[in-house]
Design a protein around this motif. Sequence first.
Motif, mmCIF file in Angstrom:
data_model
loop_
_atom_site.group_PDB
_atom_site.id
_atom_site.type_symbol
_atom_site.label_atom_id
_atom_site.label_comp_id
_atom_site.label_asym_id
_atom_site.label_seq_id
_atom_site.Cartn_x
_atom_site.Cartn_y
_atom_site.Cartn_z
ATOM 1 N N PHE A 112 0.878 -1.133 0.199
ATOM 2 C CA PHE A 112 0.016 0.084 0.030
ATOM 3 C C PHE A 112 0.677 1.193 0.073
ATOM 4 O O PHE A 112 0.220 2.191 -0.086
ATOM 5 N N ASP A 115 0.128 4.221 2.113
ATOM 6 C CA ASP A 115 -1.391 4.685 2.225
ATOM 7 C C ASP A 115 -2.267 4.110 3.280
ATOM 8 O O ASP A 115 -3.031 2.980 2.904
ATOM 9 N N VAL A 118 -6.411 3.408 2.455
ATOM 10 C CA VAL A 118 -6.908 2.454 1.689
ATOM 11 C C VAL A 118 -6.514 1.002 2.341
ATOM 12 O O VAL A 118 -7.380 0.192 2.181
ATOM 13 N N GLN A 119 -5.646 1.015 2.952
ATOM 14 C CA GLN A 119 -5.349 -0.032 3.642
ATOM 15 C C GLN A 119 -6.184 -0.283 4.691
ATOM 16 O O GLN A 119 -6.579 -1.544 4.936
ATOM 17 N N ASP A 186 0.069 -2.439 -5.929
ATOM 18 C CA ASP A 186 -0.198 -0.874 -5.307
ATOM 19 C C ASP A 186 -1.331 -0.771 -4.798
ATOM 20 O O ASP A 186 -2.381 -1.564 -5.230
ATOM 21 N N ALA A 187 -1.688 0.184 -4.198
ATOM 22 C CA ALA A 187 -3.143 0.831 -3.776
ATOM 23 C C ALA A 187 -4.035 0.935 -4.855
ATOM 24 O O ALA A 187 -5.000 0.522 -5.021
#
Length: 336
Positions: A112, A115, A118-119, A186-187
């Motif tokens: 992430f 972040d 979002v996590q 990734d996010a």
Amino acid sequence: MTDSVQLTDALDRRVERRDERREFFKAAFGMGALAVGGAATLGFAKRADAQTATITDPDILNFALQLEYLEAQFYLYATTGQGLAANLLTGTGTQGQVVTGTGANMARAVNFGGDTVVQAYAREIAADELAHVTFLRSAGALGSAAVAQPTINISGGLDGPFTAAARAAGVIPAGNTTTPFDPYADANSFLLGAYIFEDVGVTAYKGASPLITNKTFLQAAAGILAVEAYHAAIVRTTLYARGVATPALRTNADLISNARDSLDGATRDLDQGISPTTVGGALVSNIVPLDTDGLAFSRTPSQVLNIVYLNAAAATMGGFFPNGLNGALRASVTAS
């Protein structure tokens, strides 16, 4: 012209644009993006039969359970690097494995990149999906009638279903056969991967609810539908907001939406992307995809299978379920 008329006109124009793209996406998916089985096992001659054929409440809940298996495995791997516990995988039918892939693009905890927002979203959704699997398998729901988890493919590799979906949708440019779509990278990639599932879950529960006769089961399905709708809103809102700085996120979400709509074969638009439109000179978002009556769309079980099998043709397996589902509701029909 009033704002309401302008909004209706804008919606109509959006549907027309998607209708123009439908034939392209049907050709892209063709007779099967991934390997599929033979003719429809349940013998549905047309889509209406999939809704009216005699099926039981446990059949419907077991269909929902297998969608929850898929979502739970994806979100749990994305947040913890591990899937459902072994005691949550057993049941009637053939128990399968989770295909995670190998190498750099295998299913794994998402990077992430710091972040934490979002996590945190991802962890909440993972916990909810785990709770759904646990509940549907419990004595208060299916109990001993619960089907086992079938084989599920959540690999982010070149030969995985995420890549197949992204390539056919145009998220990966035509002719690019060397770049995978890895939702664990990734996010932003995770959000697009989640977007593939979430709207489908909402329409699946909405479509199945009229077929449920037991009020207790219906209440449970309604409760899960509401949670899935919250999840979809989180994903759509986050993609929309991040799309301000990264427009490709909105564009790619729209491409995924168009691809889903081509797979389910509906004559009317059952799917909507997230890009905004202009009404009366003002920008209007499209976080909540609704019909003209302000209601969520419905999909039949067969339409849902067309999407998760990544195949607009009649199929009994493919895509995220390479060996198909367990239970009575396992065959899709040709999308039309």
